[in-house]
Design a protein around this motif. Structure first.
Motif, PDB file in Angstrom:
ATOM      1  N   ALA A   9       3.903   5.280  -5.956  1.00  0.00           N
ATOM      2  CA  ALA A   9       3.550   5.324  -7.386  1.00  0.00           C
ATOM      3  C   ALA A   9       2.548   6.445  -7.655  1.00  0.00           C
ATOM      4  N   GLY A  10       1.584   6.622  -6.766  1.00  0.00           N
ATOM      5  CA  GLY A  10       0.600   7.685  -6.920  1.00  0.00           C
ATOM      6  C   GLY A  10       1.246   9.056  -6.880  1.00  0.00           C
ATOM      7  N   GLN A  11       2.204   9.204  -5.988  1.00  0.00           N
ATOM      8  CA  GLN A  11       2.908  10.477  -5.869  1.00  0.00           C
ATOM      9  C   GLN A  11       3.702  10.771  -7.159  1.00  0.00           C
ATOM     10  N   VAL A  12       4.347   9.743  -7.695  1.00  0.00           N
ATOM     11  CA  VAL A  12       5.088   9.898  -8.963  1.00  0.00           C
ATOM     12  C   VAL A  12       4.126  10.307 -10.081  1.00  0.00           C
ATOM     13  N   ALA A  13       3.009   9.592 -10.197  1.00  0.00           N
ATOM     14  CA  ALA A  13       2.039   9.893 -11.254  1.00  0.00           C
ATOM     15  C   ALA A  13       1.502  11.313 -11.096  1.00  0.00           C
ATOM     16  N   ASP A  14       1.320  11.729  -9.852  1.00  0.00           N
ATOM     17  CA  ASP A  14       0.826  13.075  -9.566  1.00  0.00           C
ATOM     18  C   ASP A  14       1.828  14.125 -10.060  1.00  0.00           C
ATOM     19  N   ILE A  15       3.092  13.929  -9.723  1.00  0.00           N
ATOM     20  CA  ILE A  15       4.145  14.866 -10.155  1.00  0.00           C
ATOM     21  C   ILE A  15       4.233  14.909 -11.688  1.00  0.00           C
ATOM     22  N   ALA A  54       0.824  -1.210   0.000  1.00  0.00           N
ATOM     23  CA  ALA A  54       0.000   0.000   0.000  1.00  0.00           C
ATOM     24  C   ALA A  54       0.860   1.261   0.000  1.00  0.00           C
ATOM     25  N   ALA A  55       1.967   1.217   0.749  1.00  0.00           N
ATOM     26  CA  ALA A  55       2.795   2.419   0.911  1.00  0.00           C
ATOM     27  C   ALA A  55       3.809   2.589  -0.203  1.00  0.00           C
ATOM     28  N   GLY A  56       4.069   1.521  -0.950  1.00  0.00           N
ATOM     29  CA  GLY A  56       5.248   1.491  -1.808  1.00  0.00           C
ATOM     30  C   GLY A  56       5.041   1.867  -3.255  1.00  0.00           C
ATOM     31  N   SER A  57       5.884   1.290  -4.094  1.00  0.00           N
ATOM     32  CA  SER A  57       5.997   1.738  -5.481  1.00  0.00           C
ATOM     33  C   SER A  57       4.927   1.134  -6.389  1.00  0.00           C
ATOM     34  N   SER A  58       3.986   0.398  -5.824  1.00  0.00           N
ATOM     35  CA  SER A  58       2.776   0.103  -6.590  1.00  0.00           C
ATOM     36  C   SER A  58       1.573   0.765  -5.909  1.00  0.00           C
ATOM     37  N   GLY A  59       1.841   1.488  -4.813  1.00  0.00           N
ATOM     38  CA  GLY A  59       0.785   2.159  -4.073  1.00  0.00           C
ATOM     39  C   GLY A  59       1.050   3.650  -3.937  1.00  0.00           C
ATOM     40  N   MET A  60       1.225   4.088  -2.699  1.00  0.00           N
ATOM     41  CA  MET A  60       1.326   5.523  -2.423  1.00  0.00           C
ATOM     42  C   MET A  60       2.467   6.206  -3.173  1.00  0.00           C
ATOM     43  N   LEU A 101       9.072   5.631 -12.644  1.00  0.00           N
ATOM     44  CA  LEU A 101       9.533   5.220 -11.314  1.00  0.00           C
ATOM     45  C   LEU A 101      10.368   3.946 -11.426  1.00  0.00           C
ATOM     46  N   GLN A 102       9.863   2.987 -12.213  1.00  0.00           N
ATOM     47  CA  GLN A 102      10.611   1.745 -12.395  1.00  0.00           C
ATOM     48  C   GLN A 102      11.975   2.024 -13.031  1.00  0.00           C
ATOM     49  N   GLU A 103      11.967   2.920 -14.024  1.00  0.00           N
ATOM     50  CA  GLU A 103      13.208   3.261 -14.712  1.00  0.00           C
ATOM     51  C   GLU A 103      14.232   3.860 -13.737  1.00  0.00           C
ATOM     52  N   SER A 104      13.737   4.745 -12.878  1.00  0.00           N
ATOM     53  CA  SER A 104      14.626   5.403 -11.921  1.00  0.00           C
ATOM     54  C   SER A 104      15.165   4.410 -10.889  1.00  0.00           C
TER      55      SER A 104
END
Lengths: 299, 299
Positions: free
Chosen positions: A154-160, A146-152, B32-35
């Motif tokens: 990842a969401g933060q990255v997509a948001d940016i 939930a907190a990691g790179s398929s969750g929160m 994100l995966q790339e980074s």
């Protein structure tokens, strides 16, 4: 019988005590501890630990220390995410809950490390919590997802990456489901797991939480439009100035309010399913109402 | 019989495969995966996973998938710490292993999130690893302590705060024991835990690892003084320019070399203790020699 407010306050007190206890016990480096406690003690509604503990309580279990510990870990992860989000390289916020952000007080280096420390400490707290080994592992798996790179994260990255681009509603929802929805989903699911609910009840809880999570994000976007800096304690209308994709920007203010009502209705529907099981639906409805009221007020 | 180099290469290949497999599987957000993969695939000696797997191998166990997974998680945590350390707010490094640092390629925001993602993914990987529930919890407790705000993160904070100040040798050791020593200690301990060693063997392994960890840091400081940028693939003599406390700065180059030899001798002494148990001391000695050779060479 205790009032709903009294139950909430009890949970908040227990979770805050546990967070401060664990940080004080574990973090020997003085300035690091100060920086971590600064953000942990900055307040906030403690929404995620409340959801977790209230869900567990709805299944008629006395609130156990293990549940408080998992809730405290969840709030630590939420707090770390705020510290990192506020950094100049991310949202560049100077204010959070009416106070200077962590990096404004302690500098960027220490703020990054305080975030790293809180994230790691959260996993340590769950791994040491007073709960069965099997539940512990299930919760650690769900929390890291939930907190990691398929969750929160990842969401933060997509948001940016979505900043300055016109997103579709589907894309916006996909961002929020990860950025804020995943931790809310974990909170509700964990409440069910810690009280030994069946797979079908967990599925109902999960669906309930997903709608609640989206409602929460829409509410946050709406508040940003209608509130002043003073009332909210953080810089507002920032989202618009950063060309961020928000529900009001995409749907208009009325459209966003309708979307909020829609998600709340969906959540309510799922809640009704839980009347079949040994669940205090009155309490869960109160949780739901409380959430809905939060959506109207500015706290 | 396989050569030591062949055994090492097998471990490195298995750990690198596992890291890339897990990141590719879990991280759906493309950039994100790339980074994350950029820093994971930037190479490095894979010292920590090698120590972990070689220690496990020394106890005459075939290398199992669970061991590879824990080793891969450990390397992810090491990699996240490098990404965050290199940030402008911390060490402000442009080069790492001869390549631009993560934030130079992907920007600071994404670099912070890639680090957060790798840290969280490491805990996910251990929580999902093919090992017994009890061992999993023990390892998660030890790993979060070693990596967190009483371990590596605390060491990093103490290091930053110590800049520009003259530290005593004791203070310097206290920084390094946390900043680099704790993950090395975890690597060796995990090798023992995964192969069911007794408490007394684990204590010997722990002491061995602590001396090895300090030796590693002294070696790193010495290399920084005697190497050129070209050979080492990162900016050197940086420590001196930042007024960092290093062993050569505190003890002189010869004094630092003596300290290195002293720690290696202490590690060797502890190694000798392990001859009592069912341990391939020849292999562990090779690990030790390999480590010592690393101390002389520049790779």
């Amino acid at each position: 019988m205790k009032s709903f407010e009294a139950i909430q306050q009890e949970i908040i007190d227990a979770v805050e005590t546990e967070m401060v206890r664990f940080i004080s016990e574990q973090v020997t480096e003085e300035q690091l501890q100060e920086s971590m406690r600064y953000s942990i003690e900055a307040g906030g509604k403690r929404l995620r630990p409340l959801l977790l503990c209230l869900t567990a309580s709805a299944f008629k279990n006395p609130l156990e220390q293990g549940t408080i510990q998992v809730a405290a870990a969840l709030e630590m992860i939420h707090t770390y995410s705020l510290i990192h989000d506020d950094l100049p390289a991310m949202d560049n916020d100077d204010l959070r809950r009416g106070k200077p952000t962590n990096h404004k007080v302690f500098g960027e280096g220490l703020a990054i490390l305080a975030g790293d420390g809180l994230l790691t400490l959260a996993f340590q707290l769950v791994s040491q919590a007073s709960i069965d080994a099997d539940k512990k592992i299930t919760l650690l798996q769900l929390l890291s997802q939930a907190a990691g790179s398929s969750g929160m994260v990842a969401g933060q990255v997509a948001d940016i990456l979505g900043e300055g681009q016109q997103l579709s509603l589907e894309e916006l929802i996909a961002i929020h489901q990860r950025k804020t929805g995943e931790l809310i989903r974990f909170a509700v699911l964990a409440g069910g797991i810690l009280t030994n609910q069946s797979a079908s009840t967990l599925a109902d809880l999960e669906a309930f939480a997903m709608h609640l999570g989206l409602a929460f994000q829409i509410r946050d976007d709406i508040l940003d439009v209608i509130s002043s800096t003073e009332e909210l304690g953080k810089a507002t209308q920032k989202d618009a100035s950063l060309e961020k994709n928000t529900y009001p920007a995409l749907l208009g203010l009325d459209g966003a309010k309708e979307a909020f009502a829609h998600e709340m209705a969906q959540a309510q529907q799922r809640l009704a399913m839980l009347e079949q099981v040994n669940c205090d639906v009155v309490l869960l409805s109160m949780v739901f109402q409380w959430f809905a009221l939060e959506g109207k007020g500015v706290k």
